[in-house]
Every structure is written in C-alpha cells, then in structure tokens.
Scaffold this active site. Structure first.
Site, PDB file in Angstrom:
ATOM      1  N   GLU A 243      -5.585  -2.043  -2.427  1.00 32.08           N
ATOM      2  CA  GLU A 243      -4.639  -2.128  -2.075  1.00 32.08           C
ATOM      3  C   GLU A 243      -3.736  -2.294  -4.253  1.00 32.08           C
ATOM      4  O   GLU A 243      -3.083  -1.077  -4.496  1.00 32.08           O
ATOM      5  CB  GLU A 243      -3.494  -2.707  -1.949  1.00 32.08           C
ATOM      6  CG  GLU A 243      -4.390  -2.782  -0.625  1.00 32.08           C
ATOM      7  CD  GLU A 243      -3.703  -2.541   0.919  1.00 32.08           C
ATOM      8  OE1 GLU A 243      -2.860  -4.236   1.023  1.00 32.08           O
ATOM      9  OE2 GLU A 243      -3.751  -2.232   2.021  1.00 32.08           O
ATOM     10  N   GLY A 340      19.650   6.759 -26.411  1.00 32.21           N
ATOM     11  CA  GLY A 340      20.798   6.051 -26.639  1.00 32.21           C
ATOM     12  C   GLY A 340      21.985   6.003 -25.297  1.00 32.21           C
ATOM     13  O   GLY A 340      21.140   5.467 -24.482  1.00 32.21           O
TER      14      GLY A 340
END
Ligand SMILES: Cc1cc2nc3c(=O)[nH]c(=O)nc-3n(C[C@H](O)[C@H](O)[C@H](O)COP(=O)(O)OP(=O)(O)OC[C@H]3O[C@@H](n4cnc5c(N)ncnc54)[C@H](O)[C@@H]3O)c2cc1C
Length: 380
Positions: A243, A340
């Site tokens: 898992e 940005g």
C-alpha cells in the site's frame, strides 16, 4: 533489480496514456475539482478497459497485476489526475487487497468480480477523532450478538464514504486484550440503519469526498467480518509495503506532472528580455526537482520490486512513501514559486498541486510516523 519494462507493460502504458489523453483532458480534471465531484465518467472508461481489475486476482475477475504493474498504472493516472489516482487507491486497491488476503471464499466470489467491473466502490475507515497516528487505540465498539454484531462509535477522516457501497470498518471487539489484538475488520453497508455520514470540507483533492461517520446501534450480520475476529490489525499490517508503494506511485506521478507544468511555464514566460527558464537560478530549481523526483521513483521501484519478490521491506517502503511525499510537496512549492503571482490564480493548475500535495505528508502515515518506522528498522 531490473526496471526494464516488459513489452506487455510498455503496451499497457501506451494504451493507458491514450485512454487518459482522450477521456481525461485537463478541462475534465479542472471541472471535477471545481465541482468537487467524483469522476464517474473516467472510472466507467477505466472499468470498461479493464483497469479496475488490475489489483484483483484473475480467478476473481481481475487481471492479477503485480505491485510494479500497479505502481506504473498509478504513476500514470496521478500524472493526469491525482485525485482520481487517490480515489482508485481508496475505493479499489485497499478492498481488493484486504478481500484477497483475508476475505472468505464467499466474500471473494461475491465482491471481487463486481469491484473489477466497476459495480462496487469501497471506503476504509480506521481513523477516529481520538486516534490518528496511534490508530490501534480506536474506540468504536462492536459487540457480538446472537445473530450478528452491534456497533457504536464515531469515525473520522473516511475518504469516499459518500460514494462507497461498502465501508471496511475497523472496530474494537475485545476491550481486555492489548490494543492491537482486539480489533476486527467489518464490511459495513453505509445505508444500514444507524449509520450517518457527514461530508467534511477540505483544502484539496476535492473530487474525493471526506467524511465523519457516526455509528449508533448499527446492526450488521455475523458474516460481515473480514478475516478473523480480533485479528483485524493484521489485515492492516500484512500489506502495508504494497500500500505504501501505491501511495508513493501517486506522489511520484503527481510530482512529475507538477514539474512538467513548471517547465512549460518557465519556457514561455519572459522577464528582463528573456525566458525565465534561461535564468540559472530557474535551471537549478528545475534540475533539483527532477533529481528528487527520479530519486523518489527509484526508491519506489525498489520497494515494488521487493514486494513482488515477496520480501518484506518496511524500511524501504516507508522511505519511498516519505521521500516521495516530501518531494511532491517541495515540487508544488517550487512550482508555485516559479510561476510568481500567476501560480496563485485559480485559473492555473499549479494551485491544485499546492493544495493536493499536502495530504501526501499525512494520509499514509505522517512524515514523523514514517521517520519513526525507518528509525525502528535501524534498531533505534
Ligand atoms: C484528506 C484525508 C483523507 C484521509 N483518508 C482516510 C481514510 O480514508 N481512512 C482513514 O482511516 N483515515 C484517513 N485519513 C486519516 C489519516 O490517516 C490521519 O489524518 C493521519 O493518520 C494522522 O492522524 P491525525 O490527523 O489524527 O494526526 P495526529 O496523529 O493527531 O498527529 C498530529 C501531529 O502529531 C505528530 N505525531 C503523532 N504521533 C507522534 C509521535 N509518536 N512522534 C512524533 N510526532 C507524532 C504527527 O506526525 C502530526 O504532526 C485521512 C486524512 C485526511 C486529511
């Protein structure tokens, strides 16, 4: 270790890529995210192409893929649509795994083929308001009655419970035994009288619903037990390496997709008269991101390789999980930085990685817990 793909794996990946390109364009991902809705159409297409049966043995209607096959699949799916990969893991892989290893013949025959065909979805409910990292201290109580079980308690953080046909519910069946020894796994139909699901609002992975579950005098049949009574914790532990590989594969696929978006953005955005990809500081960031993602991928493939060899690898799988999750979070942070102010806008996809990535450091065990697991394996 040989990470060369077989012809069959290469063909399967090509076919999956073509399916995702056709059925899962970025507009679909954005639409499911914004509407906070389950990607029903995509799962129907994956089912029709046989992908839902990948973790299910051939004898029960699946294709019996290896851990490495599943890793490649989840990496690819997460690269297109991370929430869908998390949903696949939650609604299919956990149940396929538990039923295959611990289900009765009757449970396997009645549930696994329907799971492979996309007719059933599961959720897994271990966490409670008072037990997260210390999951075995759960308090939801199941008491044996003449003809079944009576359940009372409260569960927390159950993903996909709104869309699940069954919940794999962990409950305490022996209050005297040491905490790990008195837990049993049950198959619970969430429409049973006394079960109440409340959807929780959250930061990311919006298409995957998250729930609190209240259980008041819930009665379920005797044969709703998966595996042995009081041995449910073993169901959780037995397939932990497998898992963790699945979760790491989701992280690696999503991190690579984050980087790919950063590369294409920096290749077209100009400042100071040149593409921002030309600045050495940008190049260094992109190089570091790819190096970390490749390192995470190698840790993942090593762990999947060991799982397929039948070699327990708690340290290696925890390393893959930890490193890939932190790599993904860093990639998302760097992606935001490289864009940005534009990355901050909801109309760009980077913010989704920024929001989605955080669960990677929580869901399959927090970073602290994974470090504890690794240190324990070092004898510390
Ligand atoms: C979106 C989402 C989906 C989820 N889906 C599921 C699901 O489907 N099924 C399910 O059962 N659970 C699910 N979970 C729950 C998840 O597994 C838990 O949130 C996780 O195990 C952490 O538990 P907690 O949130 O209670 O944090 P806590 O255990 O309270 O931890 C809080 C902080 O303490 C730290 N800490 C705890 N113990 C130690 C220690 N020994 N040493 C050092 N630091 C420690 C942690 O690392 C963390 O930083 C989900 C959670 C989220 C957010």
């Amino acid at each position: 270790m040989d990470f060369d793909l077989t012809d069959a794996q290469r063909d399967a990946r090509q076919a999956l890529r073509a399916l995702l390109k056709r059925e899962c364009p970025i507009e679909y991902v954005r639409e499911c995210d914004e509407a906070e809705r389950f990607p029903t159409e995509l799962f129907a297409k994956l089912a029709a192409a046989g992908w839902l049966g990948l973790p299910i043995p051939e004898a029960y209607g699946g294709s019996g893929g290896t851990c490495f096959d599943l890793t490649l699949f989840l990496e690819e799916l997460a690269g297109h649509f991370e929430a869908a990969a998390n949903i696949y893991y939650t609604t299919i892989v956990i149940a396929a795994d538990a039923l295959t290893h611990f289900g009765s013949e009757q449970q396997k025959r009645s549930l696994l083929p329907r799971l492979a065909r996309g007719e059933l979805r599961f959720a897994f409910s271990l966490s409670e308001p008072g037990s997260g990292s210390d999951a075995a201290s759960l308090r939801t109580r199941a008491v044996a009655e003449d003809d079944g079980w009576l359940i009372n308690g409260q569960k927390m953080f159950c993903s996909c419970a709104q869309v699940a046909d069954y919940i794999l519910l962990m409950a305490r069946t022996d209050t005297e035994a040491p905490k790990h020894d008195g837990i049993t796994m049950f198959l619970l139909d969430p429409k049973t009288k006394g079960v109440e699901r409340r959807r929780l609002k959250k930061l990311g992975l919006k298409p995957m619903d998250l729930n609190e579950i209240f259980l008041g005098d819930v009665r379920i049949p005797k044969d709703a037990v998966i595996g042995q009574v009081n041995r449910g914790w073993r169901n959780v532990l037995k397939t932990l390496d497998y898992e963790r590989c699945c979760l790491s594969a989701v992280n690696v696929g999503a991190a690579q997709s984050t980087l790919d978006k950063a590369i294409s953005y920096t290749a077209q955005r100009e400042q100071f008269g040149q593409k921002i990809a030309q600045f050495q500081l940008t190049k260094a960031k992109l190089a570091d991101m790819q190096m970390e993602i490749d390192a995470a991928r190698l840790l993942l493939y090593r762990s999947a390789f060991l799982v397929d060899k039948g070699i327990p690898n708690p340290k290696e799988s925890a390393m893959a999980n930890l490193f890939s999750s932190e790599t993904y979070v860093r990639a998302a942070l760097n992606g935001m930085r490289l864009m940005g102010g534009w990355g901050y806008l909801m109309e760009y996809d980077m913010q989704r990685h920024f929001r989605d990535s955080k669960l990677a450091e929580i869901g399959g065990g927090t970073s602290e817990i994974l470090r504890i697991v690794i240190a324990r394996e070092l004898g510390r």
